[in-house]
Design an enzyme around this catalytic site. Structure first.
Site, PDB file in Angstrom:
ATOM      1  N   GLU A 143       7.435   2.287  15.064  1.00 27.12           N
ATOM      2  CA  GLU A 143       7.891   2.718  13.754  1.00 27.12           C
ATOM      3  C   GLU A 143       8.064   4.566  14.375  1.00 27.12           C
ATOM      4  O   GLU A 143       7.126   5.092  14.250  1.00 27.12           O
ATOM      5  CB  GLU A 143       7.506   2.241  12.476  1.00 27.12           C
ATOM      6  CG  GLU A 143       7.830   0.963  11.902  1.00 27.12           C
ATOM      7  CD  GLU A 143       7.820   0.068  11.104  1.00 27.12           C
ATOM      8  OE1 GLU A 143       8.326  -0.278  10.059  1.00 27.12           O
ATOM      9  OE2 GLU A 143       6.698   0.992  10.508  1.00 27.12           O
ATOM     10  N   CYS A 189      -3.879   0.778   6.872  1.00 24.84           N
ATOM     11  CA  CYS A 189      -4.270   0.208   8.027  1.00 24.84           C
ATOM     12  C   CYS A 189      -4.830   1.649   9.021  1.00 24.84           C
ATOM     13  O   CYS A 189      -4.985   1.258   9.828  1.00 24.84           O
ATOM     14  CB  CYS A 189      -3.107  -0.747   8.565  1.00 24.84           C
ATOM     15  SG  CYS A 189      -1.358   0.543   8.357  1.00 24.84           S
ATOM     16  N   ASN A 191       0.818  -1.247  -0.032  1.00 29.72           N
ATOM     17  CA  ASN A 191      -0.103   0.035  -0.218  1.00 29.72           C
ATOM     18  C   ASN A 191       1.026   1.215   0.502  1.00 29.72           C
ATOM     19  O   ASN A 191       0.081   2.083  -0.539  1.00 29.72           O
ATOM     20  CB  ASN A 191      -1.071  -0.029   1.306  1.00 29.72           C
ATOM     21  CG  ASN A 191      -0.728  -0.251   2.377  1.00 29.72           C
ATOM     22  OD1 ASN A 191       0.388  -0.500   2.417  1.00 29.72           O
ATOM     23  ND2 ASN A 191      -1.186   0.231   4.082  1.00 29.72           N
ATOM     24  N   GLU A 238       3.612  -4.560  12.545  1.00 31.54           N
ATOM     25  CA  GLU A 238       2.671  -3.237  12.584  1.00 31.54           C
ATOM     26  C   GLU A 238       1.511  -4.555  11.657  1.00 31.54           C
ATOM     27  O   GLU A 238       2.055  -4.436  10.490  1.00 31.54           O
ATOM     28  CB  GLU A 238       3.350  -2.599  11.494  1.00 31.54           C
ATOM     29  CG  GLU A 238       4.647  -1.625  12.155  1.00 31.54           C
ATOM     30  CD  GLU A 238       4.001  -0.717  12.736  1.00 31.54           C
ATOM     31  OE1 GLU A 238       2.851  -0.721  13.251  1.00 31.54           O
ATOM     32  OE2 GLU A 238       4.637   0.192  13.810  1.00 31.54           O
TER      33      GLU A 238
END
Ligand code: ADP
Length: 482
Positions: free
Chosen positions: A463, A286, A154, A252
């Site tokens: 992150e 997400c 994505n 993640e």
């Protein structure tokens, strides 16, 4: 085949050299908007992944100095910005998103390298002021070792940039595996890094047989960090597979973001936030707003405003400057969104914008017209799973506590959004939301300067920010008589 300036070698990169797969297998990269074959790339597997890990391990024994690392990541940030237009074009060609979003993605990616260069300074060794037990105590943040990085399609550049920047700043050689759907952005990034003359084996890139490569990453003793972004299903699988090998992991994973709009919200602001969050990358992120939870009193007006804005969105090829929403990545992505819409309708949702019928998916060109659903409830797939498409699902809630209860009624814990004009109320609600990222009066997602990551089934680890760097370090404490 397209002539792309930054893709000189559409191959895998191992130990400073670009390779075909050892068994000669290849696969095509397809433009999801047109079906055009953009490139043929190798379909690598276990052999290449192993070789890449060994090359990275060798690089670990010839480490860059701290200053060289800082300079390297800062230089990569500049390189990305210098090649912004080329990189953005590659992102749009292989992923489908509108070009202006791709440009923003390149800038966002560069931001991670800039931040890593700035923040890693805080991880230099530090000697305690006290002398417990009569000794000098010094804390070092050592490179954790070879880092294996797995990323989805994505944000084909940014998802990699988050991991690569942190790993290199902390001194970890890397083996990256981007999605098989979008390897070209990764090839362009690694080509740029190679062009500035990094030590052999410091950066390696493999893609192809995801399971085979994943197996090497999970089990190879020389891989010390496994950083994954993708579905909860695959994240769980990797976690199980790697668990007996005691690797550091960052996961993640998926999300199902609630988007709470309370009575006292500034409605324009809330609608702006929802549009930005929901339709970025055609809803394939997400952190995008999955479940709008709107207090009763303002619900009708809110829905009206959302429909008015959604009507104006244009779906098309990302290269067309008029496009707001590109195609979905492929037919299975399309089928999933279509299933979520039809499931919601069967279970009593009302479609207040969009056509009731969803056409069949195609091999390519899976453009999905946006839809707005109301009267959504928790039995529907749109409420329970990640839809990953341009569908706004709205549910009316009685009051603040109803909103909090429903917001937390999910296995995921990645992002949430809250709109209210009352600061105390915002503080009270946010502390009850079990999500790693909360936007208050904004639909914005993560930024390179701050840590980002999930709770619950959205995974663990962070992150961005200093926390993102710590994922790639081992803390070593020296107690010394010197
Ligand atoms: P998405 O639905 O976003 O594509 P996935 O979790 O399927 O999410 O994919 C994310 C990344 O994980 C991709 O790079 C994909 O190739 C990789 N992947 C998928 N299955 C596996 C696996 N079994 N082992 C390792 N990597 C995998």
């Amino acid at each position: 085949m397209m002539d792309l300036e930054l893709i000189k070698n559409p191959k895998v990169l191992i130990d400073g050299q670009w390779w075909d797969a050892s068994d000669g297998q290849t696969t095509s990269v397809i433009n999801p908007a047109t079906g055009e074959q953009i490139a043929h790339v190798p379909k690598a597997g276990q052999h290449e992944a192993n070789e890449a890990v060994l090359a990275a391990e060798r690089a670990l024994h010839k480490p860059l100095s701290f200053d060289d690392r800082v300079q390297l990541v800062a230089r990569i940030a500049r390189l990305l910005l210098e090649n912004k237009d080329q990189l953005a074009r590659i992102i749009t060609l292989e992923q489908g998103k509108p070009l202006r979003e791709s440009i923003a993605e390149v800038e966002y990616s560069a931001g991670f390298f800039t931040q890593a260069a700035e923040q890693v300074v805080h991880l230099q060794s530090n000697t305690l002021k006290q002398r417990p037990r009569g000794l000098k105590w010094t804390v070092h943040h050592r490179p954790a070792g070879v880092a294996a990085l797995i990323t989805p399609w994505n944000f084909p550049l940014a998802q990699l940039a988050k991991k690569v920047s942190a790993a290199l700043a902390c001194g970890c050689p890397i083996v990256a595996k981007p999605s098989e759907f979008t390897p070209l952005s990764a090839i362009a990034l690694f080509g740029l890094i190679e062009s500035i003359g990094v030590p052999r084996g410091l950066v390696n890139l493999v893609f192809g047989e995801a399971e085979m490569i994943g197996e090497v990453f999970c089990t190879h003793p020389m891989v010390r960090v496994l950083s994954f972004t993708g579905s909860t299903r695959v994240g769980r699988l990797l976690n199980e597979r790697a668990s007996s090998h005691l690797k550091r992991m960052t996961l993640e994973l998926g999300g199902s973001a609630p988007f709470i709009v309370l009575n006292d919200s500034h409605l324009e602001m809330a609608v702006d936030g929802l549009m930005a969050s929901k339709f970025r990358c055609a809803g394939q992120t997400c952190v995008c707003a999955s479940r709008a939870l709107v207090e009763e009193k303002i619900s009708d007006r809110f829905v009206e405003m959302v429909v008015d804005r959604t009507k104006r969105l244009r779906v098309g090829n990302g290269l067309d400057p008029e496009t707001d929403l590109g195609p979905l990545i492929n037919s299975s992505g399309y089928d999933k969104v279509a299933l979520h819409v039809s499931d919601a309708m069967i279970r009593g949702a009302k479609m207040v914008f969009g056509s009731g019928s969803v056409g069949p998916s195609k091999a390519f060109g899976n453009f999905f017209e946006p839809r707005v659903l109301t009267e959504v409830n928790e039995s529907m797939l749109v409420s329970r799973e990640e839809t990953f498409g341009p569908v706004i699902a709205i549910r009316t809630v009685r009051d603040e506590s109803d909103a909090i209860r429903l917001a937390n009624d999910t296995l995921y814990g990645l992002a949430a959004y809250l709109f209210t004009s009352d600061q105390d109320r915002a503080a009270r609600v946010t502390q009850q939301l079990h999500f790693g990222h909360v936007g208050v009066n904004t639909g914005t997602g993560p930024t390179p300067e701050a840590p980002f990551g999930g709770m619950k089934d959205s995974g663990f680890g962070r992150e961005g920010g200093l926390e993102g760097l710590l994922e790639f370090c081992e803390t070593q404490t020296l107690a010394s008589k010197f």
